[in-house]
Motif scaffolding. Structure first.
Motif, PDB file in Angstrom:
ATOM      1  N   LEU A 180       0.777  -1.245   0.000  1.00 56.22           N
ATOM      2  CA  LEU A 180       0.000   0.000   0.000  1.00 56.22           C
ATOM      3  C   LEU A 180       0.811   1.300   0.000  1.00 56.22           C
ATOM      4  CD1 LEU A 180      -2.940  -1.280   2.199  1.00 56.22           C
ATOM      5  CD2 LEU A 180      -3.029  -0.686  -0.224  1.00 56.22           C
ATOM      6  N   PRO A 181       1.956   1.367   0.704  1.00 53.76           N
ATOM      7  CA  PRO A 181       2.689   2.645   0.652  1.00 53.76           C
ATOM      8  C   PRO A 181       3.248   2.981  -0.735  1.00 53.76           C
ATOM      9  CG  PRO A 181       3.374   1.341   2.550  1.00 53.76           C
ATOM     10  CD  PRO A 181       2.546   0.443   1.675  1.00 53.76           C
ATOM     11  N   GLU A 182       3.372   1.968  -1.609  1.00 54.49           N
ATOM     12  CA  GLU A 182       3.966   2.215  -2.933  1.00 54.49           C
ATOM     13  C   GLU A 182       2.992   1.752  -4.014  1.00 54.49           C
ATOM     14  OE1 GLU A 182       7.656   0.041  -2.821  1.00 54.49           O
ATOM     15  OE2 GLU A 182       8.538   1.412  -1.348  1.00 54.49           O
ATOM     16  N   PRO A 183       2.257   2.688  -4.618  1.00 54.86           N
ATOM     17  CA  PRO A 183       1.228   2.286  -5.587  1.00 54.86           C
ATOM     18  C   PRO A 183       1.781   1.557  -6.811  1.00 54.86           C
ATOM     19  CG  PRO A 183       1.505   4.691  -5.560  1.00 54.86           C
ATOM     20  CD  PRO A 183       2.280   4.141  -4.410  1.00 54.86           C
ATOM     21  N   TRP A 184       3.082   1.630  -7.024  1.00 57.03           N
ATOM     22  CA  TRP A 184       3.693   0.949  -8.187  1.00 57.03           C
ATOM     23  C   TRP A 184       4.087  -0.491  -7.880  1.00 57.03           C
ATOM     24  CZ3 TRP A 184       5.874   5.123  -5.578  1.00 57.03           C
ATOM     25  CH2 TRP A 184       6.921   4.807  -4.705  1.00 57.03           C
ATOM     26  N   HIS A 185       4.136  -0.869  -6.595  1.00 58.08           N
ATOM     27  CA  HIS A 185       4.690  -2.171  -6.196  1.00 58.08           C
ATOM     28  C   HIS A 185       3.559  -3.181  -5.969  1.00 58.08           C
ATOM     29  CE1 HIS A 185       7.696  -4.634  -3.722  1.00 58.08           C
ATOM     30  NE2 HIS A 185       6.532  -5.187  -3.444  1.00 58.08           N
ATOM     31  N   TRP A 186       3.532  -4.241  -6.797  1.00 57.48           N
ATOM     32  CA  TRP A 186       2.509  -5.293  -6.705  1.00 57.48           C
ATOM     33  C   TRP A 186       3.206  -6.639  -6.633  1.00 57.48           C
ATOM     34  CZ3 TRP A 186      -2.784  -4.206  -6.544  1.00 57.48           C
ATOM     35  CH2 TRP A 186      -3.092  -2.845  -6.655  1.00 57.48           C
ATOM     36  N   GLU A 187       2.677  -7.519  -5.784  1.00 55.82           N
ATOM     37  CA  GLU A 187       3.319  -8.823  -5.593  1.00 55.82           C
ATOM     38  C   GLU A 187       2.395  -9.950  -6.030  1.00 55.82           C
ATOM     39  OE1 GLU A 187       4.934  -9.166  -1.642  1.00 55.82           O
ATOM     40  OE2 GLU A 187       5.888  -7.189  -1.818  1.00 55.82           O
ATOM     41  N   TYR A 188       2.953 -10.866  -6.784  1.00 53.54           N
ATOM     42  CA  TYR A 188       2.193 -12.035  -7.213  1.00 53.54           C
ATOM     43  C   TYR A 188       2.205 -13.039  -6.075  1.00 53.54           C
ATOM     44  CZ  TYR A 188       0.545 -15.977  -9.876  1.00 53.54           C
ATOM     45  OH  TYR A 188      -0.184 -17.056 -10.310  1.00 53.54           O
TER      46      TYR A 188
END
Ligand SMILES: [Zn+2]
Length: 235
Positions: A180-188
């Motif tokens: 959540l703090p980094e809108p660009w970071h998504w984890e599979y």
């Protein structure tokens, strides 16, 4: 495969990796993070990372397949796919160690420039861990964490894009969960990830090409689970 969960295989994710969730994001968005304690380098056999000629950021093949399906769906919904490009994915422990040292030095220098006395090393590290994962603990070691090109906009502007709104609504269907703090970071990290990885490994060991079905993310998690436990604030 039987093994003592207390002694994880070198170079693998632990089956008991922590899932941390917070239900405080927009529209019930919650985190579900890859436990990135890496017991060996690289975290996965090299063959599981996408070759650099295909994607310079070298994501894990499973995350890459899911990401491609996701971007195709976003484009079909009328979005420009460019901000969803993969900016960064796999990162070695050695590189994370460099980043860690560089940012510690920066912190020290900033305090000195502000005329503040030096902090004890332990306190300095505690503060830094809020924003930077220690070497060996970054989800990027697995290639399952993707930093999208939204990164270039920064956090505030990134959250205001139609792309972020689309990801909030749809990423989970492709197995991706936010940090959540980094809108660009998504984890599979879909349900059944460990079994999916074990299946892939067995097939690769037999010299098989993984069938597309294996590369498809399992069903998304219902919005109410898992229960939020803790929020780890490291990238
Ligand atoms: Zn990241």
């Amino acid at each position: 495969m039987d093994r003592d969960p207390a002694t994880p295989m070198p170079g693998s994710l632990r089956d008991d990796r922590v899932r941390s969730g917070v239900a405080r994001g927009p529209r019930g968005l919650f985190q579900r993070r890859v436990r990135a304690a890496v017991f060996g380098e690289p975290a996965f056999p090299d063959v599981e990372l996408v070759p650099a000629e295909v994607c310079a950021a070298r994501p894990h093949v499973i995350a890459f397949a899911a990401w491609r399906a996701m971007v195709t769906a976003a484009a079909a919904d009328g979005l420009d796919p460019a901000p969803l490009a993969i900016h960064a994915a796999y990162r070695s422990v050695a590189l994370q160690a460099e980043i860690w040292r560089y940012r510690l030095d920066e912190r020290r220098a900033r305090r000195a420039a502000d005329g503040l006395p030096p902090l004890p090393e332990r306190e300095l590290e505690r503060q830094q861990r809020l924003w930077t994962a220690k070497p060996g603990q970054s989800a990027h070691h697995t290639g399952l964490a993707l930093d999208l090109a939204l990164y270039h906009l920064g956090a505030r502007a990134g959250r205001r894009t139609p792309h972020y709104a689309w990801l909030v609504d749809h990423a989970r269907a492709f197995g991706f969960y936010p940090y959540l703090p980094e809108p660009w970071h998504w984890e599979y990290d879909p349900p059944g990830l460990v079994a999916q990885l074990a299946d892939l490994r067995a097939r690769l060991a037999r010299g098989e090409t993984p069938p597309p079905a294996l590369l498809r993310p399992p069903d998304p998690v219902p919005i109410a689970e898992p229960a939020p436990r803790m929020l780890r604030r490291s990238m």
